[in-house]
Design a protein around this motif. Structure first.
Motif, PDB file in Angstrom:
ATOM      1  N   LEU A 109       3.232   9.419 -10.242  1.00  0.00           N
ATOM      2  CA  LEU A 109       2.640   9.745 -11.344  1.00  0.00           C
ATOM      3  C   LEU A 109       1.853  10.888 -11.402  1.00  0.00           C
ATOM      4  O   LEU A 109       1.707  11.545 -12.652  1.00  0.00           O
ATOM      5  CB  LEU A 109       1.684   8.342 -11.735  1.00  0.00           C
ATOM      6  CG  LEU A 109       2.453   7.069 -11.985  1.00  0.00           C
ATOM      7  CD1 LEU A 109       1.713   5.774 -12.095  1.00  0.00           C
ATOM      8  CD2 LEU A 109       3.420   6.889 -13.115  1.00  0.00           C
ATOM      9  N   ALA A 110       1.145  11.211 -10.547  1.00  0.00           N
ATOM     10  CA  ALA A 110       0.149  12.332 -10.576  1.00  0.00           C
ATOM     11  C   ALA A 110       1.206  13.629 -10.714  1.00  0.00           C
ATOM     12  O   ALA A 110       0.573  14.492 -11.384  1.00  0.00           O
ATOM     13  CB  ALA A 110      -0.514  12.419  -9.161  1.00  0.00           C
ATOM     14  N   TYR A 111       2.200  13.557 -10.253  1.00  0.00           N
ATOM     15  CA  TYR A 111       3.314  14.822 -10.184  1.00  0.00           C
ATOM     16  C   TYR A 111       3.498  14.802 -11.248  1.00  0.00           C
ATOM     17  O   TYR A 111       3.621  15.989 -12.025  1.00  0.00           O
ATOM     18  CB  TYR A 111       4.376  14.715  -9.123  1.00  0.00           C
ATOM     19  CG  TYR A 111       5.362  15.653  -9.247  1.00  0.00           C
ATOM     20  CD1 TYR A 111       5.104  17.027  -8.751  1.00  0.00           C
ATOM     21  CD2 TYR A 111       6.535  15.669  -9.949  1.00  0.00           C
ATOM     22  CE1 TYR A 111       6.095  18.090  -8.781  1.00  0.00           C
ATOM     23  CE2 TYR A 111       7.556  16.598 -10.229  1.00  0.00           C
ATOM     24  CZ  TYR A 111       7.202  17.773  -9.566  1.00  0.00           C
ATOM     25  OH  TYR A 111       8.301  18.750  -9.828  1.00  0.00           O
ATOM     26  N   GLN A 112       4.240  13.887 -12.254  1.00  0.00           N
ATOM     27  CA  GLN A 112       4.448  13.836 -13.681  1.00  0.00           C
ATOM     28  C   GLN A 112       3.634  14.165 -14.674  1.00  0.00           C
ATOM     29  O   GLN A 112       3.714  15.057 -15.496  1.00  0.00           O
ATOM     30  CB  GLN A 112       5.064  12.558 -13.912  1.00  0.00           C
ATOM     31  CG  GLN A 112       6.236  12.242 -13.194  1.00  0.00           C
ATOM     32  CD  GLN A 112       7.426  13.184 -13.406  1.00  0.00           C
ATOM     33  OE1 GLN A 112       7.680  13.641 -14.515  1.00  0.00           O
ATOM     34  NE2 GLN A 112       8.513  13.284 -12.334  1.00  0.00           N
ATOM     35  N   TYR A 113       2.360  13.824 -14.289  1.00  0.00           N
ATOM     36  CA  TYR A 113       1.168  14.208 -15.191  1.00  0.00           C
ATOM     37  C   TYR A 113       0.829  15.603 -15.082  1.00  0.00           C
ATOM     38  O   TYR A 113       0.613  16.235 -16.121  1.00  0.00           O
ATOM     39  CB  TYR A 113      -0.143  13.323 -14.649  1.00  0.00           C
ATOM     40  CG  TYR A 113      -1.347  13.477 -15.518  1.00  0.00           C
ATOM     41  CD1 TYR A 113      -0.922  13.664 -17.101  1.00  0.00           C
ATOM     42  CD2 TYR A 113      -2.568  12.968 -15.215  1.00  0.00           C
ATOM     43  CE1 TYR A 113      -2.170  13.582 -18.065  1.00  0.00           C
ATOM     44  CE2 TYR A 113      -3.665  12.887 -16.181  1.00  0.00           C
ATOM     45  CZ  TYR A 113      -3.398  13.203 -17.444  1.00  0.00           C
ATOM     46  OH  TYR A 113      -4.395  13.312 -18.388  1.00  0.00           O
ATOM     47  N   SER A 114       0.842  16.303 -13.925  1.00  0.00           N
ATOM     48  CA  SER A 114       0.846  17.662 -13.744  1.00  0.00           C
ATOM     49  C   SER A 114       1.824  18.494 -14.408  1.00  0.00           C
ATOM     50  O   SER A 114       1.392  19.688 -15.073  1.00  0.00           O
ATOM     51  CB  SER A 114       0.452  17.986 -12.083  1.00  0.00           C
ATOM     52  OG  SER A 114       1.737  17.820 -11.622  1.00  0.00           O
ATOM     53  N   VAL A 127       0.833  -1.264  -0.077  1.00  0.00           N
ATOM     54  CA  VAL A 127       0.007  -0.070  -0.163  1.00  0.00           C
ATOM     55  C   VAL A 127       0.735   1.365  -0.043  1.00  0.00           C
ATOM     56  O   VAL A 127       0.467   2.251  -0.731  1.00  0.00           O
ATOM     57  CB  VAL A 127      -1.063  -0.074   1.207  1.00  0.00           C
ATOM     58  CG1 VAL A 127      -1.682   1.195   1.501  1.00  0.00           C
ATOM     59  CG2 VAL A 127      -1.902  -1.126   1.264  1.00  0.00           C
ATOM     60  N   LEU A 128       1.936   1.247   0.861  1.00  0.00           N
ATOM     61  CA  LEU A 128       2.940   2.332   0.988  1.00  0.00           C
ATOM     62  C   LEU A 128       3.577   2.495  -0.618  1.00  0.00           C
ATOM     63  O   LEU A 128       3.597   3.721  -1.086  1.00  0.00           O
ATOM     64  CB  LEU A 128       3.841   2.028   1.943  1.00  0.00           C
ATOM     65  CG  LEU A 128       4.952   3.156   2.060  1.00  0.00           C
ATOM     66  CD1 LEU A 128       4.230   4.626   2.435  1.00  0.00           C
ATOM     67  CD2 LEU A 128       6.079   2.868   3.205  1.00  0.00           C
ATOM     68  N   PHE A 129       3.864   1.422  -1.191  1.00  0.00           N
ATOM     69  CA  PHE A 129       4.433   1.578  -2.504  1.00  0.00           C
ATOM     70  C   PHE A 129       3.592   2.045  -3.153  1.00  0.00           C
ATOM     71  O   PHE A 129       3.884   2.981  -4.299  1.00  0.00           O
ATOM     72  CB  PHE A 129       4.847   0.400  -2.950  1.00  0.00           C
ATOM     73  CG  PHE A 129       5.472   0.125  -4.212  1.00  0.00           C
ATOM     74  CD1 PHE A 129       6.474   0.649  -4.772  1.00  0.00           C
ATOM     75  CD2 PHE A 129       4.615  -0.466  -5.335  1.00  0.00           C
ATOM     76  CE1 PHE A 129       7.005   0.543  -6.247  1.00  0.00           C
ATOM     77  CE2 PHE A 129       4.778  -0.494  -6.685  1.00  0.00           C
ATOM     78  CZ  PHE A 129       6.004  -0.079  -7.136  1.00  0.00           C
ATOM     79  N   LEU A 130       2.366   1.716  -3.594  1.00  0.00           N
ATOM     80  CA  LEU A 130       1.071   2.050  -4.418  1.00  0.00           C
ATOM     81  C   LEU A 130       1.089   3.684  -4.164  1.00  0.00           C
ATOM     82  O   LEU A 130       0.808   4.490  -5.259  1.00  0.00           O
ATOM     83  CB  LEU A 130      -0.291   1.446  -4.063  1.00  0.00           C
ATOM     84  CG  LEU A 130      -0.019   0.128  -4.743  1.00  0.00           C
ATOM     85  CD1 LEU A 130      -1.509  -0.674  -4.360  1.00  0.00           C
ATOM     86  CD2 LEU A 130       0.174   0.151  -6.361  1.00  0.00           C
ATOM     87  N   LEU A 131       0.949   4.306  -2.901  1.00  0.00           N
ATOM     88  CA  LEU A 131       0.724   5.706  -2.776  1.00  0.00           C
ATOM     89  C   LEU A 131       1.983   6.300  -3.258  1.00  0.00           C
ATOM     90  O   LEU A 131       1.895   7.485  -3.658  1.00  0.00           O
ATOM     91  CB  LEU A 131       0.796   5.872  -1.057  1.00  0.00           C
ATOM     92  CG  LEU A 131      -0.665   5.345  -0.726  1.00  0.00           C
ATOM     93  CD1 LEU A 131      -0.546   5.570   0.996  1.00  0.00           C
ATOM     94  CD2 LEU A 131      -1.847   5.894  -1.120  1.00  0.00           C
ATOM     95  N   VAL A 132       3.026   6.001  -3.022  1.00  0.00           N
ATOM     96  CA  VAL A 132       4.255   6.485  -3.485  1.00  0.00           C
ATOM     97  C   VAL A 132       4.198   6.712  -4.917  1.00  0.00           C
ATOM     98  O   VAL A 132       4.514   7.921  -5.812  1.00  0.00           O
ATOM     99  CB  VAL A 132       5.545   6.116  -3.001  1.00  0.00           C
ATOM    100  CG1 VAL A 132       6.840   6.673  -3.754  1.00  0.00           C
ATOM    101  CG2 VAL A 132       5.789   6.055  -1.452  1.00  0.00           C
ATOM    102  N   LEU A 133       3.760   5.391  -5.809  1.00  0.00           N
ATOM    103  CA  LEU A 133       3.806   5.575  -7.219  1.00  0.00           C
ATOM    104  C   LEU A 133       2.672   6.305  -7.653  1.00  0.00           C
ATOM    105  O   LEU A 133       2.959   6.958  -8.591  1.00  0.00           O
ATOM    106  CB  LEU A 133       3.756   3.877  -7.468  1.00  0.00           C
ATOM    107  CG  LEU A 133       3.565   3.833  -8.994  1.00  0.00           C
ATOM    108  CD1 LEU A 133       4.678   4.014  -9.727  1.00  0.00           C
ATOM    109  CD2 LEU A 133       2.980   2.378  -9.340  1.00  0.00           C
TER     110      LEU A 133
END
Length: 209
Positions: free
Chosen positions: A39-44, A29-35
């Protein structure tokens, strides 16, 4: 008949939920949150500094759209003994398969639409506008409908129901899920199968029998 398949559906979902708690452990779950954050930062950042050449974006959207279109199957919950014990109720089984086709179509159309909504900012950034994006989502939805219709047509033959095919497809669907859970914990009910790759037969010609 409805009660029988309802019990099977609930039993398989309960089994999957039991394995899911091993998948969604603290570290994963921690890995998914970081991922997802990455991805959200790169998308923005992509939207803020959008490239003038749209072809790579269109290629990515096209490939992802095809994968989403092909994603999903029909959950029939058929089992091997059914072709003997439920043979007398073949007409009811046909109705069950048609009903499950509709349910699976609605579910996977919903999942597909959720993923496609992530592309809405890309369409707006490329200047296509919201109406074009809605047409794009609608076309993929129509494609999903015809794809599921084609999958469901293989369940039936000119003489009736293709029991072996329906049972094998359901077994494959369950095995995909169970093999995923097997990456995280021990799973019961996994079976191995051998499939011929005819396009690799030329390799055997170079090897002595």
């Amino acid at each position: 008949m409805k009660d029988l398949f309802l019990k099977r559906k609930q039993a398989f979902r309960k089994e999957c939920l039991g394995y899911l708690r091993y998948v969604l452990n603290d570290h994963f779950v921690l890995f998914l949150l970081v991922l997802l954050g990455f991805l959200a930062y790169q998308y923005s950042q992509l939207l803020q500094d959008f490239p003038e050449n749209h072809w790579p974006i269109l290629l990515f959207v096209g490939i992802t759209s095809v994968l989403l279109l092909l994603w999903g199957g029909i959950a029939t919950y058929m089992e091997a003994p059914d072709k003997l014990f439920l043979l007398v109720g073949e007409e009811e089984i046909k109705l069950h398969l048609k009903r499950q086709t509709g349910i699976s179509l609605v579910f996977w159309f919903f999942v597909q639409t959720l993923f496609l909504l992530l592309f809405a900012p890309l369409f707006l950034a490329m200047g296509y506008g919201l109406p074009v994006f809605l047409v794009y989502v609608l076309l993929l939805g129509v494609g999903k409908y015809f794809l599921f219709r084609q999958k469901a047509s293989k369940f039936f033959t000119e003489t009736g129901l293709d029991w072996d095919y329906v049972i094998s497809q359901e077994s494959k669907r369950k095995q995909v899920l169970l093999r995923f859970f097997a990456l995280f914990t021990q799973v019961k009910g996994i079976s191995n199968s051998v499939k011929r790759r005819a396009y690799l037969d030329f390799i055997l010609k170079a090897v002595q029998k």
